[in-house]
Design an enzyme around this catalytic site. Structure first.
Site, PDB file in Angstrom:
ATOM      1  N   HIS A 106      -7.066  -2.967  10.050  1.00 14.17           N
ATOM      2  CA  HIS A 106      -5.944  -1.712  10.162  1.00 14.17           C
ATOM      3  C   HIS A 106      -4.991  -2.409  11.115  1.00 14.17           C
ATOM      4  O   HIS A 106      -5.302  -2.981  12.148  1.00 14.17           O
ATOM      5  CB  HIS A 106      -6.545  -0.575  10.775  1.00 14.17           C
ATOM      6  CG  HIS A 106      -5.823   0.555  10.858  1.00 14.17           C
ATOM      7  ND1 HIS A 106      -5.844   1.314  12.101  1.00 14.17           N
ATOM      8  CD2 HIS A 106      -4.842   1.192  10.281  1.00 14.17           C
ATOM      9  CE1 HIS A 106      -4.925   2.093  12.008  1.00 14.17           C
ATOM     10  NE2 HIS A 106      -4.399   2.380  10.859  1.00 14.17           N
TER      11      HIS A 106
ATOM     12  N   LYS B  27       0.890  -1.144  -0.270  1.00 13.36           N
ATOM     13  CA  LYS B  27      -0.027   0.164  -0.134  1.00 13.36           C
ATOM     14  C   LYS B  27       0.800   1.283  -0.014  1.00 13.36           C
ATOM     15  O   LYS B  27       1.855   1.273   0.447  1.00 13.36           O
ATOM     16  CB  LYS B  27      -0.813   0.051   1.161  1.00 13.36           C
ATOM     17  CG  LYS B  27      -2.060   0.918   1.090  1.00 13.36           C
ATOM     18  CD  LYS B  27      -3.226   0.870   2.222  1.00 13.36           C
ATOM     19  CE  LYS B  27      -2.438   1.294   3.609  1.00 13.36           C
ATOM     20  NZ  LYS B  27      -3.454   0.784   4.648  1.00 13.36           N
TER      21      LYS B  27
ATOM     22  N   GLU C 139      -3.107  -6.386   7.540  1.00 11.04           N
ATOM     23  CA  GLU C 139      -2.060  -5.321   7.148  1.00 11.04           C
ATOM     24  C   GLU C 139      -0.903  -5.512   8.032  1.00 11.04           C
ATOM     25  O   GLU C 139      -0.855  -5.848   9.424  1.00 11.04           O
ATOM     26  CB  GLU C 139      -2.403  -3.827   7.422  1.00 11.04           C
ATOM     27  CG  GLU C 139      -1.551  -2.861   7.124  1.00 11.04           C
ATOM     28  CD  GLU C 139      -2.071  -1.434   7.507  1.00 11.04           C
ATOM     29  OE1 GLU C 139      -3.188  -1.099   7.898  1.00 11.04           O
ATOM     30  OE2 GLU C 139      -1.603  -0.313   6.530  1.00 11.04           O
TER      31      GLU C 139
ATOM     32  N   GLU D 191     -10.383   2.432   9.867  1.00  9.26           N
ATOM     33  CA  GLU D 191      -9.586   2.637  11.132  1.00  9.26           C
ATOM     34  C   GLU D 191     -10.016   3.834  11.996  1.00  9.26           C
ATOM     35  O   GLU D 191      -9.618   3.840  13.085  1.00  9.26           O
ATOM     36  CB  GLU D 191      -8.217   2.822  10.479  1.00  9.26           C
ATOM     37  CG  GLU D 191      -7.838   4.110   9.762  1.00  9.26           C
ATOM     38  CD  GLU D 191      -6.590   4.206   9.038  1.00  9.26           C
ATOM     39  OE1 GLU D 191      -6.503   3.373   8.203  1.00  9.26           O
ATOM     40  OE2 GLU D 191      -5.715   5.049   9.629  1.00  9.26           O
TER      41      GLU D 191
ATOM     42  N   GLU E   8      -8.495   3.860   0.026  1.00  5.99           N
ATOM     43  CA  GLU E   8      -8.683   3.956   1.337  1.00  5.99           C
ATOM     44  C   GLU E   8      -8.902   5.340   2.012  1.00  5.99           C
ATOM     45  O   GLU E   8      -8.367   6.195   1.582  1.00  5.99           O
ATOM     46  CB  GLU E   8      -7.413   3.278   2.133  1.00  5.99           C
ATOM     47  CG  GLU E   8      -7.554   3.224   3.614  1.00  5.99           C
ATOM     48  CD  GLU E   8      -6.633   2.193   4.271  1.00  5.99           C
ATOM     49  OE1 GLU E   8      -6.095   1.306   3.584  1.00  5.99           O
ATOM     50  OE2 GLU E   8      -5.921   2.390   5.158  1.00  5.99           O
TER      51      GLU E   8
ATOM     52  N   ASP F  81     -10.746  -1.839  13.392  1.00  6.44           N
ATOM     53  CA  ASP F  81      -9.494  -1.859  14.190  1.00  6.44           C
ATOM     54  C   ASP F  81      -9.815  -2.284  15.729  1.00  6.44           C
ATOM     55  O   ASP F  81     -10.689  -1.555  16.147  1.00  6.44           O
ATOM     56  CB  ASP F  81      -8.882  -0.652  14.026  1.00  6.44           C
ATOM     57  CG  ASP F  81      -7.572  -0.394  14.949  1.00  6.44           C
ATOM     58  OD1 ASP F  81      -7.358  -1.221  15.864  1.00  6.44           O
ATOM     59  OD2 ASP F  81      -6.879   0.179  14.715  1.00  6.44           O
TER      60      ASP F  81
ATOM     61  N   ASP G  93      -4.022   4.970  -0.091  1.00  6.70           N
ATOM     62  CA  ASP G  93      -4.690   5.583   0.990  1.00  6.70           C
ATOM     63  C   ASP G  93      -4.641   7.174   1.002  1.00  6.70           C
ATOM     64  O   ASP G  93      -3.505   7.516   1.030  1.00  6.70           O
ATOM     65  CB  ASP G  93      -4.054   4.795   2.299  1.00  6.70           C
ATOM     66  CG  ASP G  93      -4.560   5.058   3.603  1.00  6.70           C
ATOM     67  OD1 ASP G  93      -5.587   5.931   3.726  1.00  6.70           O
ATOM     68  OD2 ASP G  93      -4.047   4.672   4.737  1.00  6.70           O
TER      69      ASP G  93
ATOM     70  N   ASN H  83      -6.165   8.756   3.841  1.00  7.71           N
ATOM     71  CA  ASN H  83      -6.020   9.351   5.083  1.00  7.71           C
ATOM     72  C   ASN H  83      -7.008  10.365   5.109  1.00  7.71           C
ATOM     73  O   ASN H  83      -6.699  11.425   5.686  1.00  7.71           O
ATOM     74  CB  ASN H  83      -4.642   9.610   5.547  1.00  7.71           C
ATOM     75  CG  ASN H  83      -3.958   8.375   5.738  1.00  7.71           C
ATOM     76  OD1 ASN H  83      -3.146   7.927   5.110  1.00  7.71           O
ATOM     77  ND2 ASN H  83      -3.998   7.512   7.036  1.00  7.71           N
TER      78      ASN H  83
ATOM     79  N   LYS I  71       0.669   5.705   0.312  1.00  6.53           N
ATOM     80  CA  LYS I  71      -0.103   7.000   0.970  1.00  6.53           C
ATOM     81  C   LYS I  71      -0.130   7.731  -0.425  1.00  6.53           C
ATOM     82  O   LYS I  71       0.841   8.245  -1.141  1.00  6.53           O
ATOM     83  CB  LYS I  71       0.553   7.508   1.880  1.00  6.53           C
ATOM     84  CG  LYS I  71       0.776   6.697   3.113  1.00  6.53           C
ATOM     85  CD  LYS I  71      -0.486   6.156   3.806  1.00  6.53           C
ATOM     86  CE  LYS I  71      -0.417   5.518   4.843  1.00  6.53           C
ATOM     87  NZ  LYS I  71      -1.472   5.242   5.458  1.00  6.53           N
TER      88      LYS I  71
HETATM   89 MG   LIG Z   1      -5.236   3.909   6.508  1.00  2.13          MG
END
Ligand SMILES: [Mg+2]
Length: 365
Positions: free
Chosen positions: A300, A167, A322, A250, A224, A273, A198, A200, A169
């Site tokens: 997560h 993965k 993960e 998450e 994500e 999570d 991801d 975030n 970011k």
């Molecule tokens: Mg994440």
């Protein structure tokens, strides 16, 4: 058997290097938690995880509200204690966030203790589905603060170690830059590696709807946290706008919120999570919910895999977990990972026991 001691703690442990995503930066990890001891000499350990902010607020909830409710009680009644703590005085000051993370620490400690009492590893007690093995994907090469050559170098090295899923970011100010970074990584890794991205939570709904599908040409496993996880309808709009599955979880704290994200938000991956959702008790409820809608549960990392490796092999709805391989040396049993596959311990408990050295070095008052 009765609980005779509830000892809260906070550890601040260093991580290998400073990393960032579109929302956070980290150079150390916070582990606020609790050790629960019984009159029969058993001890269970549970913790949640932070970027070190808010640790003592979590500890305060443990000391002032939850510990008095646990002393003298039978530790094996995990569901009863979850309900008692959830409907305690903490309910008024916060049903989510720090109170729920403190509840997670307690619940995980109680399950660790229960598994030890039963003489079973947590994964067998909680279901025992995959004979102790579960595939993982690795996030530790894909940080937002890495320039493209380093990104490619680190992610390629992870693939060379045997991982078939990675993965990275995204969430740069200009999504064109994200697109160029993802293109470079896909080109370097080739077509046979699962690649996830991801955000975030850094995009708004408009940007997500406009940009998500532009990443599809790079064969993305999931997108994500594209937006605020509370925007349920927003997730449905994004899911309508792209062929890439949307992954969330998450920052989701309740089974009710997961229900809404699955049913109305049309999400494609549930990343529940245990250290945020109130522990193993609620994690299992969310996993059952997701499984009933045939949505995969891919937790997560957050707790550096101690509990999620057990839950990943325990539950039929969880094909993968993960991996961010930090903090291994803090625990009695470091995770056994071979070519991206976790081989989870047969030792009774949840693998959450810290070494004495970890407490000596990293405990903060
Ligand atoms: Mg994440």
């Amino acid at each position: 058997m009765k609980i005779v001691e509830v000892e809260s703690f906070v550890l601040h442990a260093p991580i290998p290097r400073r990393v960032t995503d579109a929302f956070n930066q980290a150079d150390k990890w916070g582990l606020p938690g609790v050790r629960i001891r019984t009159d029969e000499g058993l001890e269970g350990t549970g913790y949640t995880s932070t970027l070190t902010h808010g640790d003592f607020a979590i500890k305060d909830i443990l000391d002032r509200i939850y510990a008095p409710l646990l002393l003298g009680e039978d530790p094996l009644d995990t569901q009863r204690h979850w309900d008692r703590l959830y409907w305690s005085d903490a309910h008024w000051v916060g049903r989510l966030g720090i109170t729920h993370m403190a509840l997670a620490a307690v619940d995980i400690a109680l399950w660790d203790l229960k598994a030890k009492h039963c003489g079973l590893p947590l994964w067998r007690l909680a279901g025992g589905h995959k004979q102790g093995q579960v595939r993982s994907y690795n996030t530790d090469g894909g940080w937002l603060n890495f320039e493209v050559p380093r990104l490619i170098d680190e992610m390629s090295r992870i693939v060379d170690q045997g991982w078939s899923g990675v993965k990275m970011k995204i969430g740069k100010d200009d999504p064109r830059e994200d697109l160029r970074r993802v293109a470079a990584v896909r080109d370097a890794l080739g077509p046979d590696i699962d690649l996830m991205i991801d955000v975030n939570q850094r995009w708004n709904r408009t940007r997500a709807v406009a940009w998500a599908e532009r990443f599809a040409e790079f064969d993305i496993g999931w997108l994500e946290e594209p937006i605020d996880p509370d925007d349920v309808e927003g997730h449905a709009r994004i899911a309508d706008a792209t062929s890439i599955p949307i992954a969330v979880g998450e920052h989701v704290y309740t089974r009710t919120a997961f229900r809404d994200l699955i049913v109305r938000g049309n999400i494609g991956v549930v990343q529940v999570d245990a250290t945020r959702v109130g522990g193993i008790t609620e994690w299992l409820a969310v996993a059952e919910l997701a499984n009933s809608y045939h949505v995969p549960v891919i937790p997560h990392h957050a707790d550096m895999m101690r509990v999620h490796q057990h839950l990943g092999v325990a539950h039929p709805g969880s094909p993968m977990i993960e991996c961010i391989p930090w903090l291994q040396e803090l625990f009695h049993e470091p995770a056994d990972i071979r070519a991206g596959v976790f081989h989870v311990s047969e030792t009774p408990g949840a693998s959450t026991t810290f070494t004495d050295d970890a407490f000596a070095q990293y405990r903060v008052a």
